[in-house]
Scaffold this motif. Structure first.
Motif, PDB file in Angstrom:
ATOM      1  N   VAL A 170       8.961  -3.147  17.446  1.00 31.70           N
ATOM      2  CA  VAL A 170       8.051  -2.213  18.111  1.00 31.70           C
ATOM      3  C   VAL A 170       7.725  -1.052  17.175  1.00 31.70           C
ATOM      4  CG1 VAL A 170       7.796  -0.556  20.014  1.00 31.70           C
ATOM      5  CG2 VAL A 170       8.800  -2.805  20.447  1.00 31.70           C
ATOM      6  N   PHE A 171       8.758  -0.550  16.502  1.00 41.53           N
ATOM      7  CA  PHE A 171       8.560   0.590  15.600  1.00 41.53           C
ATOM      8  C   PHE A 171       7.627   0.239  14.450  1.00 41.53           C
ATOM      9  CE2 PHE A 171      10.155   3.488  12.155  1.00 41.53           C
ATOM     10  CZ  PHE A 171       9.681   4.648  12.730  1.00 41.53           C
ATOM     11  N   LYS A 172       7.745  -0.988  13.943  1.00 42.72           N
ATOM     12  CA  LYS A 172       6.837  -1.439  12.876  1.00 42.72           C
ATOM     13  C   LYS A 172       5.389  -1.388  13.350  1.00 42.72           C
ATOM     14  CE  LYS A 172       9.900  -4.782  10.542  1.00 42.72           C
ATOM     15  NZ  LYS A 172      10.095  -6.231  10.274  1.00 42.72           N
ATOM     16  N   ARG A 173       5.179  -1.796  14.598  1.00 42.26           N
ATOM     17  CA  ARG A 173       3.829  -1.799  15.125  1.00 42.26           C
ATOM     18  C   ARG A 173       3.334  -0.381  15.407  1.00 42.26           C
ATOM     19  NH1 ARG A 173       1.365  -5.423  13.169  1.00 42.26           N
ATOM     20  NH2 ARG A 173      -0.249  -5.370  14.785  1.00 42.26           N
ATOM     21  N   VAL A 174       4.243   0.491  15.784  1.00 37.56           N
ATOM     22  CA  VAL A 174       3.866   1.907  15.951  1.00 37.56           C
ATOM     23  C   VAL A 174       3.387   2.463  14.613  1.00 37.56           C
ATOM     24  CG1 VAL A 174       4.694   4.246  16.448  1.00 37.56           C
ATOM     25  CG2 VAL A 174       5.411   2.333  17.901  1.00 37.56           C
ATOM     26  N   ARG A 175       4.103   2.162  13.550  1.00 40.42           N
ATOM     27  CA  ARG A 175       3.703   2.636  12.220  1.00 40.42           C
ATOM     28  C   ARG A 175       2.396   1.983  11.786  1.00 40.42           C
ATOM     29  NH1 ARG A 175       8.180   3.336   7.756  1.00 40.42           N
ATOM     30  NH2 ARG A 175       6.591   4.797   7.060  1.00 40.42           N
ATOM     31  N   TYR A 176       2.221   0.722  12.155  1.00 42.60           N
ATOM     32  CA  TYR A 176       0.974   0.033  11.822  1.00 42.60           C
ATOM     33  C   TYR A 176      -0.216   0.741  12.479  1.00 42.60           C
ATOM     34  CZ  TYR A 176      -2.808  -3.353  12.223  1.00 42.60           C
ATOM     35  OH  TYR A 176      -4.037  -3.944  12.203  1.00 42.60           O
ATOM     36  N   TYR A 177      -0.104   0.999  13.776  1.00 42.28           N
ATOM     37  CA  TYR A 177      -1.206   1.649  14.481  1.00 42.28           C
ATOM     38  C   TYR A 177      -1.368   3.104  14.053  1.00 42.28           C
ATOM     39  CZ  TYR A 177      -1.941  -2.375  17.464  1.00 42.28           C
ATOM     40  OH  TYR A 177      -2.250  -3.643  17.926  1.00 42.28           O
ATOM     41  N   SER A 178      -0.278   3.703  13.623  1.00 35.75           N
ATOM     42  CA  SER A 178      -0.375   5.062  13.087  1.00 35.75           C
ATOM     43  C   SER A 178      -1.267   5.073  11.853  1.00 35.75           C
ATOM     44  CB  SER A 178       1.025   5.587  12.741  1.00 35.75           C
ATOM     45  OG  SER A 178       0.958   6.934  12.313  1.00 35.75           O
ATOM     46  N   ASP A 179      -1.082   4.076  10.982  1.00 36.06           N
ATOM     47  CA  ASP A 179      -1.905   3.966   9.770  1.00 36.06           C
ATOM     48  C   ASP A 179      -3.358   3.661  10.114  1.00 36.06           C
ATOM     49  OD1 ASP A 179       0.289   4.450   8.168  1.00 36.06           O
ATOM     50  OD2 ASP A 179       0.706   2.338   7.786  1.00 36.06           O
ATOM     51  N   VAL A 180      -3.553   2.771  11.087  1.00 35.22           N
ATOM     52  CA  VAL A 180      -4.912   2.400  11.491  1.00 35.22           C
ATOM     53  C   VAL A 180      -5.646   3.613  12.063  1.00 35.22           C
ATOM     54  CG1 VAL A 180      -6.280   1.054  13.135  1.00 35.22           C
ATOM     55  CG2 VAL A 180      -4.384  -0.025  11.896  1.00 35.22           C
ATOM     56  N   LEU A 181      -4.982   4.318  12.973  1.00 33.95           N
ATOM     57  CA  LEU A 181      -5.607   5.459  13.628  1.00 33.95           C
ATOM     58  C   LEU A 181      -5.723   6.662  12.711  1.00 33.95           C
ATOM     59  CD1 LEU A 181      -3.908   5.142  17.143  1.00 33.95           C
ATOM     60  CD2 LEU A 181      -6.309   4.704  16.579  1.00 33.95           C
ATOM     61  N   TRP A 182      -4.888   6.691  11.654  1.00 29.64           N
ATOM     62  CA  TRP A 182      -4.963   7.806  10.704  1.00 29.64           C
ATOM     63  C   TRP A 182      -6.344   7.859  10.053  1.00 29.64           C
ATOM     64  CZ3 TRP A 182      -1.989  11.922  10.066  1.00 29.64           C
ATOM     65  CH2 TRP A 182      -2.203  12.722   8.943  1.00 29.64           C
ATOM     66  N   LYS A 183      -6.895   6.689   9.774  1.00 32.31           N
ATOM     67  CA  LYS A 183      -8.234   6.631   9.174  1.00 32.31           C
ATOM     68  C   LYS A 183      -9.274   7.218  10.124  1.00 32.31           C
ATOM     69  CE  LYS A 183      -7.089   2.437   6.566  1.00 32.31           C
ATOM     70  NZ  LYS A 183      -7.382   0.994   6.376  1.00 32.31           N
ATOM     71  N   VAL A 184      -9.086   6.971  11.411  1.00 31.90           N
ATOM     72  CA  VAL A 184      -9.998   7.514  12.424  1.00 31.90           C
ATOM     73  C   VAL A 184      -9.820   9.024  12.525  1.00 31.90           C
ATOM     74  CG1 VAL A 184     -10.732   7.347  14.839  1.00 31.90           C
ATOM     75  CG2 VAL A 184      -9.811   5.331  13.678  1.00 31.90           C
ATOM     76  N   TYR A 185      -8.561   9.461  12.450  1.00 31.38           N
ATOM     77  CA  TYR A 185      -8.254  10.901  12.519  1.00 31.38           C
ATOM     78  C   TYR A 185      -8.864  11.663  11.346  1.00 31.38           C
ATOM     79  CZ  TYR A 185      -5.439  15.077  11.574  1.00 31.38           C
ATOM     80  OH  TYR A 185      -5.032  16.359  11.261  1.00 31.38           O
ATOM     81  N   THR A 186      -8.752  11.096  10.144  1.00 26.49           N
ATOM     82  CA  THR A 186      -9.275  11.790   8.961  1.00 26.49           C
ATOM     83  C   THR A 186     -10.799  11.899   8.977  1.00 26.49           C
ATOM     84  OG1 THR A 186      -9.236   9.698   7.703  1.00 26.49           O
ATOM     85  CG2 THR A 186      -7.330  11.164   7.491  1.00 26.49           C
ATOM     86  N   LYS A 187     -11.439  11.059   9.793  1.00 21.96           N
ATOM     87  CA  LYS A 187     -12.901  11.149   9.949  1.00 21.96           C
ATOM     88  C   LYS A 187     -13.282  12.145  11.047  1.00 21.96           C
ATOM     89  CE  LYS A 187     -13.778   6.344   8.560  1.00 21.96           C
ATOM     90  NZ  LYS A 187     -14.266   5.012   9.026  1.00 21.96           N
TER      91      LYS A 187
END
Length: 232
Positions: A44-61
């Motif tokens: 679960v934690f791996k997937r949390v980190r995965y989505y954190s990376d995915v959403l980080w790109k959205v956040y930086t925009k």
């Protein structure tokens, strides 16, 4: 090949490289009465980190707030395992997670390892993704700020570049005025740490204490499970 011995500049990732990133997450779930088996917890934690990376790109925009990023990464990750979190539940986990991060401790051998490294290397630093204040607070809790000078701590929000963009590595080598083949990066994640550092021309050491598998054709210069495996 001994990447540490050959390099003149050594940079570390922060989360799950200098301390156990899983522990505060585990404690936050426990506090919120979500008790998962150890194996499932890590998945679960791996997937949390995965989505954190995915959403980080959205956040930086500028398309999502940091608070919403932290809530949604939890909801997306848990949903994959058939656990539907409400926004209120995800917010409660996140709030407890932040509190538990105030209790983090560096891996037992890391402080002495960095101190010994600094005796024989001209440049030792940190490169980490995340909000500047949040990441710097972790570094202070770990007491690493007492060893590594602030000018050698690079946080993505402060410099406007984030891993896995290889330009963040190129930015650092320019700031340190050093050639890429004289730089070495130590990190735990394949996509964010190993791939971009190799593509930037750096040497890299994969701190694979979670025993994960490579995700591409890239080949790290060394693979270690703990810092006792590195000979300075």
């Amino acid at each position: 090949m001994n990447s540490i011995r050959e390099a003149e500049a050594i940079f570390f990732d922060l989360d799950d490289t200098l301390y156990d990133h899983l522990m505060p997450f585990h404690m936050a779930l426990k506090h919120c009465n979500l008790n998962l088996p150890a194996a499932k917890l890590e998945e679960v934690f791996k997937r949390v980190r995965y989505y954190s990376d995915v959403l980080w790109k959205v956040y930086t925009k500028g398309e999502i707030s940091l608070d919403l990023l932290r809530i949604e990464r939890l909801r997306y990750a848990f949903n994959e395992f058939g656990i539907l979190l409400s926004k209120e539940q995800a917010k409660a986990i996140q709030e407890r997670y932040v509190k538990e991060q105030q209790q983090i401790k560096a891996f037992p051998e890391i402080l002495s390892f960095i101190q010994n490294l600094m005796k024989c290397k001209p440049i030792v630093g940190i490169l980490t993704n995340g909000p500047a204040d949040h990441q710097m607070n972790k570094i202070k809790i770990l007491q690493i700020d007492q060893i590594i000078p602030k000018e050698r701590i690079f946080i993505s929000d402060s410099i406007g570049l984030a891993k896995p963009d290889k330009r963040v590595f190129q930015y650092i080598q320019k700031q340190m005025n050093i050639e890429p083949n004289k730089c070495c990066y130590i990190g735990d994640t394949w996509k964010n740490d190993i791939v971009p550092s190799i593509e930037a021309g750096w040497q890299c050491i994969w701190f694979n204490h979670r025993k994960r598998k490579p995700e591409s054709h890239h080949i790290p210069h060394e693979i270690i499970m703990n810092y006792h495996d590195i000979f300075i």
